[in-house]
Design a protein around this motif. Sequence first.
Motif, short mmCIF file in Angstrom:
data_model
loop_
_atom_site.label_atom_id
_atom_site.label_comp_id
_atom_site.label_asym_id
_atom_site.label_seq_id
_atom_site.Cartn_x
_atom_site.Cartn_y
_atom_site.Cartn_z
N PHE A 34 0.85 -1.19 0.00
CA PHE A 34 0.00 0.00 0.00
C PHE A 34 0.88 1.24 0.00
CE2 PHE A 34 -3.70 -2.46 1.34
CZ PHE A 34 -3.14 -3.51 2.03
N TYR A 36 0.29 5.32 1.21
CA TYR A 36 -0.57 6.32 1.83
C TYR A 36 0.15 7.66 1.76
CZ TYR A 36 -3.50 2.72 4.01
OH TYR A 36 -4.36 1.68 4.24
N LEU A 44 -3.78 9.68 7.51
CA LEU A 44 -3.22 8.96 6.38
C LEU A 44 -4.31 8.71 5.34
CD1 LEU A 44 -1.21 6.43 8.52
CD2 LEU A 44 -0.21 8.17 7.05
N LYS A 49 -2.96 0.30 -3.96
CA LYS A 49 -2.55 -0.96 -3.36
C LYS A 49 -2.22 -1.98 -4.44
CE LYS A 49 -7.30 -2.74 -3.09
NZ LYS A 49 -8.41 -3.13 -2.20
N ARG A 94 1.58 -5.76 4.17
CA ARG A 94 0.85 -6.73 5.01
C ARG A 94 0.95 -8.07 4.30
NH1 ARG A 94 -4.59 -8.36 5.36
NH2 ARG A 94 -5.25 -6.91 3.75
N PHE A 105 4.21 -0.03 8.54
CA PHE A 105 4.55 1.16 7.77
C PHE A 105 6.05 1.41 7.74
CE2 PHE A 105 0.56 3.24 6.73
CZ PHE A 105 -0.33 2.52 7.51
N TYR B 33 -8.01 -0.82 14.19
CA TYR B 33 -6.62 -0.64 14.60
C TYR B 33 -6.43 0.70 15.30
CZ TYR B 33 -6.04 -4.01 10.76
OH TYR B 33 -6.15 -5.10 9.93
N TYR B 35 -2.96 3.12 15.78
CA TYR B 35 -1.56 3.39 15.50
C TYR B 35 -1.21 4.70 16.21
CZ TYR B 35 -1.30 0.04 11.60
OH TYR B 35 -1.29 -1.09 10.81
N VAL B 43 5.02 5.75 11.70
CA VAL B 43 3.71 5.32 12.18
C VAL B 43 3.86 3.94 12.80
CG1 VAL B 43 1.36 4.77 11.49
CG2 VAL B 43 2.56 6.66 10.39
N PHE B 45 2.38 0.61 14.94
CA PHE B 45 1.21 -0.18 15.26
C PHE B 45 1.08 -0.35 16.77
CE2 PHE B 45 -1.88 -3.44 15.25
CZ PHE B 45 -1.42 -4.49 16.03
N SER B 48 -4.66 -4.33 17.21
CA SER B 48 -5.73 -4.63 16.27
C SER B 48 -6.86 -5.34 17.01
CB SER B 48 -5.24 -5.49 15.11
OG SER B 48 -4.80 -6.75 15.57
N GLU B 56 -4.13 -8.75 17.88
CA GLU B 56 -2.68 -8.61 17.93
C GLU B 56 -2.34 -7.28 18.59
OE1 GLU B 56 -0.95 -9.86 14.30
OE2 GLU B 56 1.08 -9.28 14.84
N PHE B 91 -3.79 7.45 15.62
CA PHE B 91 -4.67 7.21 14.48
C PHE B 91 -5.48 5.94 14.70
CE2 PHE B 91 -3.30 10.50 11.75
CZ PHE B 91 -1.93 10.63 11.87
N ARG B 95 -10.80 -1.58 8.44
CA ARG B 95 -10.90 -2.16 7.11
C ARG B 95 -11.97 -3.22 7.10
NH1 ARG B 95 -8.00 -7.03 6.32
NH2 ARG B 95 -6.73 -7.59 8.11
N GLY B 97 -12.25 -6.24 4.98
CA GLY B 97 -11.94 -7.66 4.89
C GLY B 97 -10.52 -7.89 4.48
N SER B 98 -10.22 -9.14 4.11
CA SER B 98 -8.83 -9.53 3.97
C SER B 98 -8.12 -8.91 2.78
CB SER B 98 -8.74 -11.06 3.90
OG SER B 98 -9.54 -11.53 2.84
N THR B 100 -8.67 -5.84 1.56
CA THR B 100 -8.96 -4.42 1.48
C THR B 100 -7.92 -3.59 2.24
OG1 THR B 100 -10.36 -4.55 3.45
CG2 THR B 100 -11.43 -4.87 1.31
N GLU B 101 -7.88 -2.31 1.86
CA GLU B 101 -6.97 -1.40 2.53
C GLU B 101 -7.62 -0.87 3.79
OE1 GLU B 101 -8.40 -1.09 -0.34
OE2 GLU B 101 -9.33 0.89 -0.57
N ALA B 102 -6.77 -0.36 4.68
CA ALA B 102 -7.25 0.27 5.89
C ALA B 102 -7.52 1.74 5.62
CB ALA B 102 -6.23 0.12 7.01
N PHE B 104 -7.98 5.42 7.44
CA PHE B 104 -7.53 6.07 8.67
C PHE B 104 -8.37 7.30 8.99
CE2 PHE B 104 -3.53 4.06 9.96
CZ PHE B 104 -3.33 3.20 8.91
#
Lengths: 115, 113
Positions: A34, A36, A44, A49, A94, A105, B33, B35, B43, B45, B48, B56, B91, B95, B97-98, B100-102, B104
């Motif tokens: 990705f 951003y 962000l 992607k 990821r 990141f 999430y 961050y 940034v 983490f 989650s 996590e 932040f 997201r 699903g698996s 897809t992007e997050a 913010f």
Amino acid sequence: AQSVAQPEDQVNVAEGNPLTVKCTYSVSGNPYLFWYVQYPNRGLQFLLKYITGDNLVKGSYGFEAEFNKSQTSFHLKKPSALVSDSALYFCAVRFTSGGSYIPTFGRGTSLIVHP
Amino acid sequence: EPEVTQTPSHQVTQMGQEVILRCVPISNHLYFYWYRQILGQKVEFLVSFYNNEISEKSEIFDDQFSVERPDGSNFTLKIRSTKLEDSAMYFCASRMGSHTEAFFGQGTRLTVV
């Protein structure tokens, strides 16, 4: 462990010139990649992607990125930079299986486009 | 366009005080999430959250931190006893699903004095 590196803290380019912001990743599986962008005092914002398929992906604001598996890179590019592109750019990775599903990141690269 | 919203945009608190940072993720998203970004740094983490539990967390997310999704819409980060080094931009992201992007939020700037 997954990791992502942005080797340049800052990239300077003249308006109208092509720009490249570099990103490399460390892989232990198939990556989702990705880009951003972060404008001053903002969150962000997702640009583009790579999940699977064509190695060249196109995103918002005329940006594109090329996934290169052999070089483990995902460099962000734009054919003609605008002053308004000046911002902080983050690459994130990821992994799809056998690893963390958490986007990790890079340190960010400050892009400065000069008029 | 749906977006992740965070409140407040800026919070100033005294060292040792508890703070709660609030987030409203995008409504049909499943993964959440937190961050943080210390000024001028990367940034990082924190945690989650999926299916109403932490999935996590990083080393940063110690016993001073907790998260909650109390009502199916809000997603909160609590810091029990703030330290000076907790000063950062926090932040929230979500997201769907698996593949897809997050997305913010705009962030909450926390200043511990």
